[in-house]
Design a protein around this motif. Structure first.
Motif, PDB file in Angstrom:
ATOM      1  N   PHE A 139       0.850  -1.186   0.000  1.00  0.00           N
ATOM      2  CA  PHE A 139       0.000   0.000   0.000  1.00  0.00           C
ATOM      3  C   PHE A 139       0.886   1.237   0.000  1.00  0.00           C
ATOM      4  N   ARG A 140       0.580   2.146  -0.900  1.00  0.00           N
ATOM      5  CA  ARG A 140       1.364   3.374  -1.054  1.00  0.00           C
ATOM      6  C   ARG A 140       0.483   4.572  -0.745  1.00  0.00           C
ATOM      7  N   GLY A 141       1.118   5.678  -0.473  1.00  0.00           N
ATOM      8  CA  GLY A 141       0.367   6.917  -0.275  1.00  0.00           C
ATOM      9  C   GLY A 141      -0.253   7.372  -1.581  1.00  0.00           C
ATOM     10  N   ASP A 142      -1.051   8.406  -1.524  1.00  0.00           N
ATOM     11  CA  ASP A 142      -1.742   8.917  -2.707  1.00  0.00           C
ATOM     12  C   ASP A 142      -0.786   9.362  -3.803  1.00  0.00           C
ATOM     13  N   ASN A 143       0.398   9.801  -3.414  1.00  0.00           N
ATOM     14  CA  ASN A 143       1.344  10.312  -4.411  1.00  0.00           C
ATOM     15  C   ASN A 143       2.250   9.214  -4.969  1.00  0.00           C
ATOM     16  N   GLY A 144       1.961   7.957  -4.680  1.00  0.00           N
ATOM     17  CA  GLY A 144       2.757   6.851  -5.202  1.00  0.00           C
ATOM     18  C   GLY A 144       4.105   6.709  -4.533  1.00  0.00           C
ATOM     19  N   ALA A 145       4.220   7.230  -3.347  1.00  0.00           N
ATOM     20  CA  ALA A 145       5.486   7.172  -2.616  1.00  0.00           C
ATOM     21  C   ALA A 145       5.843   5.729  -2.269  1.00  0.00           C
ATOM     22  N   ALA A 146       6.958   5.572  -1.617  1.00  0.00           N
ATOM     23  CA  ALA A 146       7.389   4.247  -1.190  1.00  0.00           C
ATOM     24  C   ALA A 146       6.311   3.612  -0.325  1.00  0.00           C
ATOM     25  N   PRO A 147       6.152   2.303  -0.432  1.00  0.00           N
ATOM     26  CA  PRO A 147       5.110   1.637   0.357  1.00  0.00           C
ATOM     27  C   PRO A 147       5.386   1.744   1.850  1.00  0.00           C
ATOM     28  N   THR A 148       4.315   1.874   2.606  1.00  0.00           N
ATOM     29  CA  THR A 148       4.417   1.955   4.065  1.00  0.00           C
ATOM     30  C   THR A 148       3.832   0.720   4.732  1.00  0.00           C
ATOM     31  N   ARG A 149       3.107  -0.063   3.946  1.00  0.00           N
ATOM     32  CA  ARG A 149       2.410  -1.206   4.517  1.00  0.00           C
ATOM     33  C   ARG A 149       2.204  -2.252   3.431  1.00  0.00           C
ATOM     34  N   MET A 150       2.172  -3.505   3.851  1.00  0.00           N
ATOM     35  CA  MET A 150       1.892  -4.588   2.924  1.00  0.00           C
ATOM     36  C   MET A 150       1.097  -5.647   3.683  1.00  0.00           C
ATOM     37  N   ALA A 151       0.097  -6.191   3.039  1.00  0.00           N
ATOM     38  CA  ALA A 151      -0.741  -7.199   3.687  1.00  0.00           C
ATOM     39  C   ALA A 151      -1.034  -8.318   2.710  1.00  0.00           C
ATOM     40  N   GLY A 152      -1.322  -9.493   3.273  1.00  0.00           N
ATOM     41  CA  GLY A 152      -1.638 -10.619   2.418  1.00  0.00           C
ATOM     42  C   GLY A 152      -1.956 -11.867   3.208  1.00  0.00           C
ATOM     43  N   SER A 153      -1.754 -13.014   2.552  1.00  0.00           N
ATOM     44  CA  SER A 153      -2.115 -14.288   3.169  1.00  0.00           C
ATOM     45  C   SER A 153      -1.162 -15.376   2.701  1.00  0.00           C
ATOM     46  N   ILE A 154      -1.152 -16.468   3.468  1.00  0.00           N
ATOM     47  CA  ILE A 154      -0.476 -17.691   3.044  1.00  0.00           C
ATOM     48  C   ILE A 154      -1.466 -18.845   3.156  1.00  0.00           C
ATOM     49  N   THR A 155      -1.342 -19.780   2.222  1.00  0.00           N
ATOM     50  CA  THR A 155      -2.137 -21.006   2.282  1.00  0.00           C
ATOM     51  C   THR A 155      -1.195 -22.189   2.138  1.00  0.00           C
ATOM     52  N   ASP A 156      -1.528 -23.254   2.813  1.00  0.00           N
ATOM     53  CA  ASP A 156      -0.724 -24.470   2.797  1.00  0.00           C
ATOM     54  C   ASP A 156      -0.962 -25.205   1.478  1.00  0.00           C
ATOM     55  N   ILE A 157       0.104 -25.412   0.709  1.00  0.00           N
ATOM     56  CA  ILE A 157       0.008 -26.126  -0.563  1.00  0.00           C
ATOM     57  C   ILE A 157       0.916 -27.356  -0.546  1.00  0.00           C
ATOM     58  N   ASN A 158       1.290 -27.816   0.631  1.00  0.00           N
ATOM     59  CA  ASN A 158       2.236 -28.915   0.755  1.00  0.00           C
ATOM     60  C   ASN A 158       1.740 -30.188   0.057  1.00  0.00           C
ATOM     61  N   SER A 159       0.485 -30.536   0.206  1.00  0.00           N
ATOM     62  CA  SER A 159      -0.058 -31.746  -0.435  1.00  0.00           C
ATOM     63  C   SER A 159       0.050 -31.643  -1.950  1.00  0.00           C
ATOM     64  N   ARG A 160      -0.290 -30.500  -2.486  1.00  0.00           N
ATOM     65  CA  ARG A 160      -0.205 -30.305  -3.933  1.00  0.00           C
ATOM     66  C   ARG A 160       1.237 -30.445  -4.413  1.00  0.00           C
ATOM     67  N   LYS A 161       2.188 -29.863  -3.691  1.00  0.00           N
ATOM     68  CA  LYS A 161       3.598 -29.937  -4.064  1.00  0.00           C
ATOM     69  C   LYS A 161       4.102 -31.376  -3.999  1.00  0.00           C
ATOM     70  N   GLN A 162       3.679 -32.135  -2.998  1.00  0.00           N
ATOM     71  CA  GLN A 162       4.073 -33.537  -2.894  1.00  0.00           C
ATOM     72  C   GLN A 162       3.513 -34.337  -4.063  1.00  0.00           C
ATOM     73  N   TYR A 163       2.280 -34.054  -4.434  1.00  0.00           N
ATOM     74  CA  TYR A 163       1.658 -34.734  -5.566  1.00  0.00           C
ATOM     75  C   TYR A 163       2.404 -34.388  -6.855  1.00  0.00           C
ATOM     76  N   GLU A 164       2.742 -33.121  -7.061  1.00  0.00           N
ATOM     77  CA  GLU A 164       3.507 -32.708  -8.239  1.00  0.00           C
ATOM     78  C   GLU A 164       4.853 -33.415  -8.288  1.00  0.00           C
ATOM     79  N   ASP A 165       5.493 -33.554  -7.141  1.00  0.00           N
ATOM     80  CA  ASP A 165       6.788 -34.226  -7.073  1.00  0.00           C
ATOM     81  C   ASP A 165       6.657 -35.704  -7.458  1.00  0.00           C
ATOM     82  N   LYS A 166       5.583 -36.347  -7.020  1.00  0.00           N
ATOM     83  CA  LYS A 166       5.344 -37.756  -7.379  1.00  0.00           C
ATOM     84  C   LYS A 166       5.115 -37.890  -8.877  1.00  0.00           C
TER      85      LYS A 166
END
Length: 169
Positions: A139-166
């Motif tokens: 997230f940046r200020g209105d003038n496009g300045a350097a970001p001051t904040r960042m937000a998001g999520s993580i999800t577990d994809i371990n099963s999918r990665k193991q399946y891809e590896d197999k």
């Protein structure tokens, strides 16, 4: 006497106007407080009902909010995981660390409206690694300045990665 009477009338009128202004302001504060409480409850309900771990990084202070679900995905209980960028960074798998940090820096430097979208392994509390898919946005200020904040999520994809590896083998 006439001037004193006029002055008293003016003071009474001003007192009535001030009372009305105070009531109006109190009503606005009450409405905004209720709106904020509703928004907070909506956020907490969405976070608690999600399978994803939520994070919100204040870049200026380097403090990070990690939801209880985020911590749980890594095997931690609330209060057992530091609310810092370094706590997350230190758990990146050595094979992905440089690439993830480079990707993150490119996202922070990029003025376009792009998403941070990467897959990487994080070390769990028990020392094992699991694959996660992370998405986020700076997230940046209105003038496009350097970001001051960042937000998001993580999800577990371990099963999918193991399946891809197999499948590869």
């Amino acid at each position: 006497d006439y001037e004193i009477s006029e002055l008293a009338d003016a003071c009474n009128l001003m007192a009535k106007q001030l009372t009305v202004a105070n009531r109006t302001l109190e009503d606005k504060v009450r409405r905004r407080t209720n709106e904020l409480q509703t928004s907070k409850e909506r956020f907490e309900l969405a976070v608690s009902g999600s399978a994803a771990g939520i994070w919100d990084w204040d870049i200026e202070t380097n403090r990070v909010f990690f939801s209880d679900r985020f911590k749980e995905l890594l095997g931690f209980k609330p209060g057992e995981f530091d609310d810092t960028f370094e706590a997350w960074e230190s758990r990146l798998h050595p094979d992905e660390r440089d690439g993830v940090i480079d990707n993150l820096q490119r996202h922070l430097d990029d003025q376009r409206d792009q998403m941070f979208d990467v897959e990487y392994r994080l070390q769990l509390r028990d020392g094992h690694y699991r694959w996660f898919h992370a998405r986020g946005k700076a997230f940046r200020g209105d003038n496009g300045a350097a970001p001051t904040r960042m937000a998001g999520s993580i999800t577990d994809i371990n099963s999918r990665k193991q399946y891809e590896d197999k499948l590869k083998h």
